[in-house]
Design an enzyme around this catalytic site. Structure first.
Site, short mmCIF file in Angstrom:
data_model
loop_
_atom_site.label_atom_id
_atom_site.label_comp_id
_atom_site.label_asym_id
_atom_site.label_seq_id
_atom_site.Cartn_x
_atom_site.Cartn_y
_atom_site.Cartn_z
N GLN B 124 0.83 -1.19 0.00
CA GLN B 124 0.00 0.00 0.00
C GLN B 124 0.87 1.25 0.00
OE1 GLN B 124 -3.17 0.68 3.26
NE2 GLN B 124 -1.45 1.97 3.86
N GLU B 242 -9.47 -0.75 7.77
CA GLU B 242 -8.25 -1.12 8.49
C GLU B 242 -8.39 -0.90 10.00
OE1 GLU B 242 -3.56 -0.20 7.94
OE2 GLU B 242 -4.81 1.56 8.08
#
Lengths: 355, 397
Positions: B124, B242
């Site tokens: 990411q 997340e």
């Protein structure tokens, strides 16, 4: 699977919240705290809603509901720092008398508001002071400090073996002396016994422990409400108070205090629900959960009421704003039926972690 | 109140148990994600619906309908037997949900299947040296040149960059627009010329993260999720995903049980730490807080199933409370061990493989990562309690 309040429970809670907001404003709380008024007027209003009998069997005129229902009422009473004998008369006494199947006459009179029952359990829990009673010639001799509800008609008292006696306040040889404490929304008394006739209600320690657990959950719920109100007041105040040309709620230092209060308090709601549910439905977890919940809520309640006072600045410290009623409410709840340390020890014992 | 899932779900639970009994021995150890065993296990899990359960068959998933309780039961049963629930990583946990929601049909076909099977590993690319808590101020830029985006800039805190085949990356494509509206979400291969990866060693001694540098990296212009300038919206969908997963209370409880075991061991003098009332009270304090978070979790689960409670605040506080709590828990274990709690690496006296020491440090990282505790408090006070934002300071540029 459903973990939350039912529609009926939410309705009941909202109804009581509205009622208390209207009928028991801070002015009335203050009048009781300052001795210009008694809590009897409040208790008789709550009786009209059926609340004293919330846990008492329907056959005796009560509502026949459980500890979770009683807890959501206790939460509202804590929110409003409402002076009332709800914890002792509506939660603890009905638990003791129904489990021991004793004195239905008293239960019926609790329902109608004619009778209130105080408690003095600290000899069984652990005396932090020199007091206690013993049985001589079949009668009670000695004294108990910090009995809860100095206005009660009866007292349930317990000895070191968790044997519970019912004492009529008008018994010969009984002296009940009100004790001043920092908390003025609930009253304490010293009970002095000189050959007082006691009605033995139970010598089953299990019954005492269950009543203790019910009381712990009730206190935790009261603390949940009191701390929630302290947080709400802090946020409202911070949103209005201006310094340096802005509301103080826009300063991170203040916001973070409020966020920290919310972060600690919000999980407590679910914890109180679970502990109340465990009391009736998961008995093997009940003692551990009730002890942990009251201990944890005591810590969080202290943190929140202290921090809310700080958010209010100097005004928080004044009698005028009255925030101290919430601070002291949580202070009382913290010590009653066992300090956090004592209760965490009890939770450890319940898990066999203590030698 | 009803904490049971009912007979239909208890049948489902038996099925899961049956599967574990039959196939559990094939499960790889946790953290063994690259191995053949792990990939074979993942394939078996997908075939039986224990991984990629709700991902459509067309994209390589099992094709089941979303059911929160079934997912919960699978997680519970696998965790009880300490069986791997399959591959994780940012591709599976974060990119796939976003692609399913916002990706084009071609992107779903191309990326979802290989990602969930573990054939395509992702990293990411969000944070930058100058864009941490203020992520939306990121400055890595991409400009169109012919059929390509040309990317220049730097990312940091890029875990698994050195292993990843692909990156999902936030870049500034519309420099004249307000900061939140000038970002795009690009996907590209990590072996594209112009990408340099440098490992970033952290306090644990491991390089859990990397720095990634982009110099004239050319990426085909259709490798964008959503439209130009929509990248922030896409990223926020993933960040929400997340946060809650950084501090699960069940994991904290199982670590707590580990501390209890540690405290019950006898030292050379035949004493147990658990018999020390000061230590025991610390343990009980943490247990009380974990129980509160477990109850909170139960409430969140119930709210998801029944959709009848407002749990916005209850879910907002999970990352803040959970990571701080976990750090304190690991810290207790260190204190229980005393000087042994300093042992690290190849120290022959190390206990539990050094996991307490490692997690003690790692969770300090998690208090910061995924939105620092201070950012969490801003979110809680602003969105949860309705307090105003800090007044903005004019941009320097």
């Amino acid at each position: 699977m459903e973990f939350g309040l039912s529609n009926d429970q939410s309705l009941l809670q909202n109804q009581v919240a509205r009622f208390l907001k209207e009928k028991v404003p801070l002015d009335l709380v203050r009048a009781v705290a300052e001795g210009r008024q008694t809590d009897r007027i409040i208790w008789s209003e709550l009786t009209e809603l059926g609340l004293p009998g919330i846990m008492i069997d329907e056959s005796l005129g009560g509502l026949g509901l459980g500890l979770l229902d009683a807890s959501i009422i206790a939460e509202r009473l804590g929110y409003g720092v409402t002076p009332s004998p709800f914890l002792t008369s509506a939660i603890i006494a009905p638990t003791v008398l129904q489990l021991s199947k004793q004195r239905e006459d008293i239960l019926s009179k609790i329902v109608t508001g004619e009778t209130r029952v105080g408690i003095a359990f600290n000899q069984a829990i652990r005396p932090a002071h020199e007091s206690g009673f013993e049985i001589k010639n079949g009668k009670l001799d000695g004294s108990l400090l910090f009995a809860i509800d100095s206005d009660a008609d009866y007292y349930l008292v317990a000895d070191s073996d968790k044997t519970i006696y019912l004492i009529d306040r008008n018994s010969a040889g009984l002296e009940s002396i009100p004790l001043s404490t920092v908390e003025k929304t609930r009253s304490s008394a010293e009970l002095k016994f000189s050959q007082v006739e006691g009605d033995k209600i139970s010598d089953d320690p299990d019954i005492f422990d269950k009543a203790w657990n019910a009381g712990l959950v009730g206190l935790a719920a009261d603390n949940l409400g009191a701390a929630q109100c302290a947080l709400d007041q802090a946020v409202n105040y911070a949103n209005q108070r201006e310094q340096f040309n802005r509301v103080i709620a826009s300063f991170q230092a203040v916001k973070h205090m409020c966020a920290e209060m919310a972060a600690q308090l919000e999980p407590c709601r679910a914890m109180v629900w679970y502990a109340a549910h465990a009391f009736s439905d998961i008995p093997e977890e009940s003692t551990m959960m009730a002890s942990h919940t009251k201990a944890h809520l005591s810590e969080v309640g202290q943190f929140v009421t202290r921090t809310s006072t700080e958010v209010h600045g100097g005004m928080g410290f004044t009698d005028l704003v009255g925030l101290h009623y919430w601070f002291k409410r949580c202070g009382f709840n913290r010590q009653a039926l066992g300090s956090p340390e004592l209760l965490r020890d009890r939770a450890a014992i319940a898990q066999d972690l203590v030698p | 109140m009803d904490l049971s899932f009912g007979p239909r779900y208890e049948d489902f639970r038996s099925e899961v148990r049956q599967f574990i009994q039959e196939h559990g021995s094939k499960s790889p150890q946790a953290g063994n994600s690259g191995s053949k065993k792990a990939m074979a296990w993942q394939t078996l899990l997908i075939e039986n619906g224990y991984a990629a359960r709700t991902i459509p068959k067309d994209y390589g998933g099992y094709g089941g309908s979303p059911d929160i309780i079934e997912s919960r039961i699978i997680a519970e049963e696998f965790s009880k037997k300490q069986i791997s629930t399959g591959l994780g990583g940012q591709g599976i946990s974060m990119l796939v949900p976003v692609l399913l929601e916002m990706g084009s049909e071609a992107q779903k076909k191309q990326f979802v299947g290989p990602t969930i099977r573990g054939e395509m590993l992702w990293c990411q690319g969000y944070s930058e040296p100058g864009a941490g808590s203020d992520l939306a101020s990121l400055s890595t830029k991409a400009v169109i040149d012919g059929d390509d985006w040309v990317i220049n800039g730097q990312k940091i805190w890029t875990s698994t960059a050195h292993l990843a085949d692909w990156i999902f990356c936030l870049v500034r494509t519309e420099p004249t627009k307000p900061k939140h509206q000038g970002i795009s979400f690009l996907l590209f291969k990590m072996n594209t010329p112009g990408i340099e990866i440098r490992p970033l060693v952290d306090m644990t001694g491991d390089a859990n993260f990397n720095e990634v540098f982009f110099t004239d990296v050319r990426v085909p212009k259709d490798q964008i999720v959503g439209e130009r300038g929509q990248g922030w919206m896409v990223a926020n969908a993933i960040l929400g995903h997340e946060r809650g997963s950084l501090a699960p209370p069940d994991a904290a409880q199982s670590r707590l049980n580990g501390v209890i075991k540690l405290m019950e061991e006898k030292n050379f003098a035949g004493e147990k730490v658990i018999d020390n009332p000061v230590f025991r009270d610390r343990l009980m304090k943490i247990q009380g807080r974990i129980l509160a978070m477990k109850c909170n979790d139960l409430r969140l689960l119930s709210a998801k199933i029944n959709k009848n409670q407002d749990t916005q605040l209850a879910s907002m506080i999970v990352k803040l409370q959970g990571t701080e709590l976990r750090h304190e828990l690991e810290s207790l274990a260190i204190d229980v061990m005393g000087e042994l709690g300093l042992a690290y690496g190849d120290n022959p006296y190390i206990k539990g493989g050094g996991s307490w020491q490692y997690q003690y440090m790692y969770y300090l990282g998690l208090i910061i990562g995924g939105g620092t505790s201070q950012i969490q408090k801003n979110i809680i006070s602003e969105r949860g309690l309705g307090m105003p934002r800090e007044p903005k300071i004019e941009r320097k540029d």
